[in-house]
Design a protein around this motif. Structure first.
Motif, PDB file in Angstrom:
ATOM      1  N   ASN A  81       4.536  44.126   7.692  1.00 48.30           N
ATOM      2  CA  ASN A  81       4.328  44.860   6.445  1.00 48.30           C
ATOM      3  C   ASN A  81       3.052  45.684   6.456  1.00 48.30           C
ATOM      4  O   ASN A  81       2.617  46.185   5.419  1.00 48.30           O
ATOM      5  N   MET A  82       2.432  45.843   7.628  1.00 50.47           N
ATOM      6  CA  MET A  82       1.218  46.642   7.725  1.00 50.47           C
ATOM      7  C   MET A  82       1.370  47.712   8.791  1.00 50.47           C
ATOM      8  O   MET A  82       2.145  47.569   9.736  1.00 50.47           O
ATOM      9  N   PHE A  83       0.636  48.806   8.610  1.00 47.67           N
ATOM     10  CA  PHE A  83       0.532  49.841   9.632  1.00 47.67           C
ATOM     11  C   PHE A  83      -0.710  50.672   9.334  1.00 47.67           C
ATOM     12  O   PHE A  83      -1.318  50.554   8.262  1.00 47.67           O
ATOM     13  N   HIS A  84      -1.101  51.478  10.295  1.00 44.52           N
ATOM     14  CA  HIS A  84      -2.227  52.387  10.111  1.00 44.52           C
ATOM     15  C   HIS A  84      -1.706  53.804   9.897  1.00 44.52           C
ATOM     16  O   HIS A  84      -0.706  54.202  10.496  1.00 44.52           O
ATOM     17  N   ILE A  85      -2.395  54.540   9.043  1.00 41.52           N
ATOM     18  CA  ILE A  85      -2.086  55.949   8.797  1.00 41.52           C
ATOM     19  C   ILE A  85      -3.159  56.787   9.471  1.00 41.52           C
ATOM     20  O   ILE A  85      -4.355  56.606   9.204  1.00 41.52           O
ATOM     21  N   HIS A  86      -2.757  57.673  10.363  1.00 44.17           N
ATOM     22  CA  HIS A  86      -3.697  58.554  11.062  1.00 44.17           C
ATOM     23  C   HIS A  86      -3.543  59.983  10.552  1.00 44.17           C
ATOM     24  O   HIS A  86      -2.439  60.530  10.538  1.00 44.17           O
ATOM     25  N   PHE A  87      -4.657  60.554  10.126  1.00 46.94           N
ATOM     26  CA  PHE A  87      -4.699  61.940   9.661  1.00 46.94           C
ATOM     27  C   PHE A  87      -5.317  62.795  10.767  1.00 46.94           C
ATOM     28  O   PHE A  87      -6.390  62.455  11.289  1.00 46.94           O
ATOM     29  N   GLU A  88      -4.671  63.872  11.093  1.00 44.59           N
ATOM     30  CA  GLU A  88      -5.113  64.713  12.214  1.00 44.59           C
ATOM     31  C   GLU A  88      -6.123  65.770  11.772  1.00 44.59           C
ATOM     32  O   GLU A  88      -6.124  66.907  12.250  1.00 44.59           O
ATOM     33  N   LEU A  89      -6.966  65.372  10.835  1.00 41.74           N
ATOM     34  CA  LEU A  89      -8.035  66.217  10.319  1.00 41.74           C
ATOM     35  C   LEU A  89      -9.254  65.332  10.060  1.00 41.74           C
ATOM     36  O   LEU A  89      -9.110  64.118   9.889  1.00 41.74           O
ATOM     37  N   PRO A  90     -10.448  65.893   9.997  1.00 46.25           N
ATOM     38  CA  PRO A  90     -11.648  65.076   9.772  1.00 46.25           C
ATOM     39  C   PRO A  90     -11.661  64.429   8.389  1.00 46.25           C
ATOM     40  O   PRO A  90     -11.034  64.930   7.442  1.00 46.25           O
ATOM     41  N   LYS A  91     -12.401  63.360   8.300  1.00 47.71           N
ATOM     42  CA  LYS A  91     -12.532  62.623   7.047  1.00 47.71           C
ATOM     43  C   LYS A  91     -13.030  63.520   5.914  1.00 47.71           C
ATOM     44  O   LYS A  91     -12.536  63.432   4.780  1.00 47.71           O
ATOM     45  N   GLU A  92     -13.992  64.401   6.200  1.00 47.40           N
ATOM     46  CA  GLU A  92     -14.554  65.233   5.136  1.00 47.40           C
ATOM     47  C   GLU A  92     -13.543  66.227   4.572  1.00 47.40           C
ATOM     48  O   GLU A  92     -13.684  66.703   3.443  1.00 47.40           O
ATOM     49  N   GLN A  93     -12.489  66.523   5.337  1.00 50.19           N
ATOM     50  CA  GLN A  93     -11.425  67.385   4.818  1.00 50.19           C
ATOM     51  C   GLN A  93     -10.346  66.588   4.092  1.00 50.19           C
ATOM     52  O   GLN A  93      -9.805  67.045   3.083  1.00 50.19           O
ATOM     53  N   ILE A  94     -10.026  65.424   4.617  1.00 46.88           N
ATOM     54  CA  ILE A  94      -8.935  64.635   4.055  1.00 46.88           C
ATOM     55  C   ILE A  94      -9.330  63.942   2.757  1.00 46.88           C
ATOM     56  O   ILE A  94      -8.538  63.864   1.800  1.00 46.88           O
ATOM     57  N   GLU A  95     -10.553  63.451   2.673  1.00 46.73           N
ATOM     58  CA  GLU A  95     -10.936  62.648   1.514  1.00 46.73           C
ATOM     59  C   GLU A  95     -10.798  63.400   0.183  1.00 46.73           C
ATOM     60  O   GLU A  95     -10.213  62.867  -0.770  1.00 46.73           O
ATOM     61  N   PRO A  96     -11.277  64.649   0.065  1.00 48.68           N
ATOM     62  CA  PRO A  96     -11.090  65.368  -1.203  1.00 48.68           C
ATOM     63  C   PRO A  96      -9.613  65.589  -1.545  1.00 48.68           C
ATOM     64  O   PRO A  96      -9.235  65.553  -2.720  1.00 48.68           O
ATOM     65  N   ILE A  97      -8.791  65.791  -0.528  1.00 43.32           N
ATOM     66  CA  ILE A  97      -7.364  65.986  -0.766  1.00 43.32           C
ATOM     67  C   ILE A  97      -6.729  64.718  -1.331  1.00 43.32           C
ATOM     68  O   ILE A  97      -5.910  64.772  -2.259  1.00 43.32           O
ATOM     69  N   LEU A  98      -7.116  63.574  -0.785  1.00 39.29           N
ATOM     70  CA  LEU A  98      -6.565  62.308  -1.270  1.00 39.29           C
ATOM     71  C   LEU A  98      -7.036  61.991  -2.685  1.00 39.29           C
ATOM     72  O   LEU A  98      -6.291  61.408  -3.477  1.00 39.29           O
ATOM     73  N   ILE A  99      -8.264  62.366  -2.998  1.00 40.35           N
ATOM     74  CA  ILE A  99      -8.748  62.204  -4.376  1.00 40.35           C
ATOM     75  C   ILE A  99      -7.915  63.067  -5.315  1.00 40.35           C
ATOM     76  O   ILE A  99      -7.480  62.629  -6.382  1.00 40.35           O
ATOM     77  N   GLU A 100      -7.665  64.314  -4.899  1.00 41.66           N
ATOM     78  CA  GLU A 100      -6.827  65.216  -5.693  1.00 41.66           C
ATOM     79  C   GLU A 100      -5.428  64.634  -5.893  1.00 41.66           C
ATOM     80  O   GLU A 100      -4.854  64.722  -6.989  1.00 41.66           O
ATOM     81  N   MET A 101      -4.884  64.064  -4.821  1.00 40.66           N
ATOM     82  CA  MET A 101      -3.541  63.497  -4.910  1.00 40.66           C
ATOM     83  C   MET A 101      -3.481  62.380  -5.946  1.00 40.66           C
ATOM     84  O   MET A 101      -2.536  62.288  -6.737  1.00 40.66           O
ATOM     85  N   CYS A 102      -4.486  61.501  -5.927  1.00 41.07           N
ATOM     86  CA  CYS A 102      -4.533  60.419  -6.921  1.00 41.07           C
ATOM     87  C   CYS A 102      -4.523  60.984  -8.334  1.00 41.07           C
ATOM     88  O   CYS A 102      -3.780  60.516  -9.205  1.00 41.07           O
ATOM     89  N   GLN A 103      -5.336  62.005  -8.563  1.00 40.70           N
ATOM     90  CA  GLN A 103      -5.464  62.561  -9.902  1.00 40.70           C
ATOM     91  C   GLN A 103      -4.237  63.379 -10.297  1.00 40.70           C
ATOM     92  O   GLN A 103      -3.834  63.391 -11.457  1.00 40.70           O
ATOM     93  N   ALA A 104      -3.634  64.061  -9.322  1.00 40.74           N
ATOM     94  CA  ALA A 104      -2.511  64.955  -9.619  1.00 40.74           C
ATOM     95  C   ALA A 104      -1.195  64.207  -9.788  1.00 40.74           C
ATOM     96  O   ALA A 104      -0.348  64.599 -10.584  1.00 40.74           O
ATOM     97  N   THR A 105      -1.012  63.114  -9.029  1.00 39.77           N
ATOM     98  CA  THR A 105       0.289  62.432  -9.013  1.00 39.77           C
ATOM     99  C   THR A 105       0.277  61.057  -9.655  1.00 39.77           C
ATOM    100  O   THR A 105       1.332  60.507  -9.962  1.00 39.77           O
ATOM    101  N   GLY A 106      -0.900  60.475  -9.836  1.00 37.56           N
ATOM    102  CA  GLY A 106      -0.982  59.129 -10.397  1.00 37.56           C
ATOM    103  C   GLY A 106      -0.564  58.035  -9.434  1.00 37.56           C
ATOM    104  O   GLY A 106      -0.350  56.891  -9.837  1.00 37.56           O
ATOM    105  N   VAL A 107      -0.459  58.364  -8.137  1.00 35.30           N
ATOM    106  CA  VAL A 107      -0.059  57.397  -7.120  1.00 35.30           C
ATOM    107  C   VAL A 107      -1.216  57.165  -6.155  1.00 35.30           C
ATOM    108  O   VAL A 107      -1.771  58.124  -5.595  1.00 35.30           O
TER     109      VAL A 107
END
Length: 378
Positions: A301-327
């Protein structure tokens, strides 16, 4: 109504990723928030007149130890406050019995990277690291190790590389080889119950390949804390002595024991469901731009998610996703490959079934669109 990627991206995130994740309407990983309610639920139906354990004795602890010994197919079991304590003690006992202060395990074993060298500093035991850190230990690795090894530790699943598992036939071969060579074999089974749906084996069948086994009650089970160390009766009797030496014989451990029993009985039967949900989610995530999972098809029931972009680019996008989708899917990121990529761990538990699947798919569609925009401008 969801924000579009364009409208969400125009906002500057004011929260950290962890804060944004915590504020979402739907959180995918885990069982629940780790708050006092975890204890309150476990104790809701407990008879207040039930006698507590005292210094490792009493019906509360002895009954649970017997129950878990039976589940694991071992002669005896001992409840420990922590897995760190239990595993160091297990390896110390095997080293003393073999008159060798050497144990072998994976380079990313918990004892090697998360315990401040406790095994080495407290017990003066030398670790022999097998295999490259990005792959599993194989029979070939075991055959090439120093023959003066007292014990081989295998972690199932291998958490730090995505929760990978060897084929069951490989486990059997390693176990048979170690026993022929007189090498003890110990199972770091912190997440043992989570791998049983993949192997289609019982806990006792897997544990039969090992001389001793440790399981956790706060990881996949979701209890407060606590662990079981199981093996032959003389082994567990010796472990109780070491438990006292380590300061692990608290006057009472019943808050951990009763909550461990409660959540074990609540969740152990759901592990196949969690596993299938992880496989489903990974399949969806692998369709997103600049994302891949490890393993590609989860084996627990576990796995790792790998993003093919740097942390400084991905982190703001994931914050936006939380706020935009509620997920909320991701709450932290770890740099990989000198900061060029980043990753995180995801563990499916009781929460997932309460998240509408269309909300998950819409959130991932949002993420995919946002990542397409970013990668197109690279």
């Amino acid at each position: 109504m969801y924000n579009t990627p364009e409208s969400a991206s125009s906002k500057q995130p004011s929260l950290t990723l962890r804060e944004a994740f915590a504020q979402t309407e739907y959180i995918l990983p885990g069982h629940s928030d780790r708050n006092i309610n975890v204890l309150q639920q476990a104790f809701a139906d407990i008879d207040g007149d039930l006698s507590s354990d005292q210094y490792g004795r009493g019906q509360v602890i002895e009954d649970f130890q017997k129950q878990m010994a039976d589940v694991l197919g071992k002669e005896s079991a001992v409840f420990f406050p922590t897995g760190t304590m239990a595993q160091q003690i297990a390896l110390r006992i095997w080293c003393d019995r073999h008159n060798s202060a050497k144990v072998a395990y994976h380079p990313l074993c918990h004892l090697e990277i998360h315990e401040e060298d406790g095994l080495k500093e407290l017990h003066h035991i030398q670790s022999i690291l097998l295999a490259d850190q990005d792959r599993l230990i194989t029979l070939a690795d075991v055959k090439q190790m120093d023959q003066d090894i007292a014990c081989l530790l295998l972690e199932l699943p291998q958490r730090e590389i995505g929760g990978q598992l060897p084929p069951y036939s490989e486990l059997q071969a390693i176990s048979e080889y170690c026993r022929k060579q007189g090498i003890s074999i110990h199972l770091d089974g912190a997440r043992l119950f989570e791998i049983l749906p993949y192997y289609q084996k019982t806990a006792a069948e897997v544990c039969a390949l090992f001389d001793s086994v440790y399981i956790s009650f706060y990881k996949g089970i979701g209890g407060i804390a606590g662990a079981i160390l199981a093996g032959p009766s003389d082994f567990t009797a010796e472990s109780k002595v070491w438990k006292r030496r380590h300061g692990g014989d608290l006057i009472s451990l019943y808050p951990y024991i009763l909550s461990s029993k409660y959540y074990y009985e609540q969740r152990v039967g759901n592990m196949e469901q969690y596993y299938k949900e992880a496989v489903q989610l990974a399949q969806w995530m692998n369709k997103c731009t600049a994302i891949h999972t490890l393993p590609e098809v989860p084996v627990s029931n576990m796995f790792h998610i790998h993003f093919e972009l740097p942390k400084e680019q991905i982190e703001p996008i994931l914050i936006e996703m939380c706020q935009a989708t509620g997920v909320g899917i991701v709450q932290y990121l770890t740099d990989k490959k000198e900061g060029a990529h980043c990753s995180t761990e995801l563990v499916i538990g009781a929460r997932y079934e309460h998240v509408p699947q269309d909300r998950i798919q819409k959130a991932l569609a949002w993420l995919d669109q946002r990542l397409k925009e970013v990668t197109a401008n690279q």
